[in-house]
Design a protein around this motif. Structure first.
Motif, short mmCIF file in Angstrom:
data_model
loop_
_atom_site.label_atom_id
_atom_site.label_comp_id
_atom_site.label_asym_id
_atom_site.label_seq_id
_atom_site.Cartn_x
_atom_site.Cartn_y
_atom_site.Cartn_z
N LYS A 69 71.39 17.67 17.45
CA LYS A 69 72.03 16.86 17.96
C LYS A 69 72.82 16.35 17.43
O LYS A 69 72.55 16.57 15.50
N GLN A 70 73.73 15.38 17.60
CA GLN A 70 74.94 14.58 16.19
C GLN A 70 75.19 13.57 16.56
O GLN A 70 75.27 13.18 17.76
N THR A 71 75.68 12.76 16.05
CA THR A 71 75.61 11.03 15.89
C THR A 71 77.09 10.75 16.25
O THR A 71 77.52 11.20 16.49
N ILE A 72 77.23 9.73 17.57
CA ILE A 72 78.12 9.26 18.06
C ILE A 72 78.10 7.75 18.22
O ILE A 72 77.37 7.85 18.82
N THR A 73 79.06 7.38 17.36
CA THR A 73 79.32 6.19 17.70
C THR A 73 81.09 5.91 18.14
O THR A 73 81.30 6.40 18.65
N PHE A 74 79.69 4.45 19.10
CA PHE A 74 80.66 4.23 20.35
C PHE A 74 81.81 2.61 19.47
O PHE A 74 80.61 1.72 19.53
N ASN A 75 82.33 1.95 19.96
CA ASN A 75 82.58 1.25 19.61
C ASN A 75 83.96 0.55 21.47
O ASN A 75 84.73 0.96 21.06
N GLY A 76 83.51 -0.68 21.18
CA GLY A 76 84.30 -1.63 22.17
C GLY A 76 83.40 -3.16 22.23
O GLY A 76 82.42 -3.43 21.12
N GLU A 77 83.36 -3.67 23.48
CA GLU A 77 83.23 -5.03 23.15
C GLU A 77 81.90 -5.36 24.12
O GLU A 77 81.01 -3.66 24.09
N ASN A 78 81.35 -6.36 23.33
CA ASN A 78 79.77 -5.95 23.95
C ASN A 78 78.96 -6.24 24.95
O ASN A 78 80.17 -6.31 26.21
N GLY A 79 78.53 -5.16 25.70
CA GLY A 79 77.98 -5.05 27.21
C GLY A 79 78.30 -3.57 27.96
O GLY A 79 77.89 -3.74 28.70
N ILE A 80 79.25 -2.94 27.59
CA ILE A 80 79.47 -1.86 27.52
C ILE A 80 78.47 -0.57 27.60
O ILE A 80 78.22 -0.27 25.90
N LYS A 81 78.48 -0.18 28.61
CA LYS A 81 77.30 0.64 28.52
C LYS A 81 77.77 2.04 28.55
O LYS A 81 78.51 2.67 30.02
N ILE A 82 77.06 3.39 28.21
CA ILE A 82 77.43 4.49 28.05
C ILE A 82 76.94 5.39 28.76
O ILE A 82 75.76 5.71 28.79
N TYR A 83 76.90 6.34 29.98
CA TYR A 83 75.97 7.00 30.66
C TYR A 83 76.24 8.63 30.25
O TYR A 83 77.71 9.13 30.19
N ASP A 84 75.55 9.67 30.66
CA ASP A 84 75.44 10.79 31.11
C ASP A 84 74.35 11.08 31.96
O ASP A 84 73.75 10.70 32.42
N ASP A 85 75.49 11.28 33.42
CA ASP A 85 74.85 12.20 34.26
C ASP A 85 74.49 10.94 35.02
O ASP A 85 72.85 11.51 35.56
N GLY A 86 74.86 9.93 35.32
CA GLY A 86 74.18 8.74 35.69
C GLY A 86 73.09 8.81 35.20
O GLY A 86 72.65 7.40 35.11
N VAL A 87 72.71 8.65 33.84
CA VAL A 87 71.09 8.17 32.83
C VAL A 87 72.31 6.86 31.69
O VAL A 87 72.63 7.55 30.83
N LYS A 88 71.61 6.02 32.14
CA LYS A 88 71.88 5.08 30.54
C LYS A 88 71.61 5.63 29.47
O LYS A 88 71.07 5.49 29.30
N ILE A 89 72.48 6.17 28.43
CA ILE A 89 71.75 6.72 26.86
C ILE A 89 72.69 5.81 25.61
O ILE A 89 71.95 5.60 24.62
N ALA A 90 72.83 4.36 25.99
CA ALA A 90 73.31 3.76 25.02
C ALA A 90 74.24 2.42 25.22
O ALA A 90 74.40 2.40 27.05
N GLU A 91 73.86 1.16 24.93
CA GLU A 91 74.27 0.11 25.41
C GLU A 91 75.00 -0.65 23.55
O GLU A 91 74.49 -0.62 23.01
N ILE A 92 76.28 -0.73 23.73
CA ILE A 92 76.82 -1.53 22.84
C ILE A 92 76.77 -3.10 22.81
O ILE A 92 76.85 -4.21 23.88
#
Length: 111
Positions: free
Chosen positions: A14-37
């Motif tokens: 696995k590799q670390t990916i960092t997401f930057n953005g506004e608070n409350g943004i949720k990241i989904y992979d195939d419909g499954v939430k994997i992260a939230e800013i």
């Protein structure tokens, strides 16, 4: 040990990916939430390496869903497999022959 290869031995699956953005943004992979800013406008998540590009979706209430693309790039450690060709097969089967090209993604969403 016989099913090991260079990428399997020397790099994580696995590799670390960092997401930057506004608070409350949720990241989904195939419909499954994997992260939230959250409060620090950034979050990091481990994502399994694959041989091809991967598409994620960023969502936030009141904003349009934003597609995010992770591009796969050849992992140069796999070149060591030239000494043991079955290692290429193992690295290809496990997805470790590639790595994610971008590890820091800035997210800009449209209202």
């Amino acid at each position: 040990m016989l099913l090991s290869s260079c990428c399997t031995l020397f790099t994580p699956s696995k590799q670390t990916i960092t997401f930057n953005g506004e608070n409350g943004i949720k990241i989904y992979d195939d419909g499954v939430k994997i992260a939230e800013i959250k409060d620090n406008n950034s979050t990091s998540v481990y994502i399994k390496k694959e041989l091809s590009s991967k598409y994620l979706i960023a969502k936030k209430e009141g904003y349009r869903p934003t597609p995010l693309k992770l591009d796969a790039k050849f992992n140069s450690v796999a070149v060591i497999n030239i000494l043991f060709w079955p290692g290429f097969v193992v690295d290809a089967a496990t997805g470790q022959m590639c790595k994610w090209d971008t590890t820091n993604i800035d997210i800009e969403m449209e209202k």
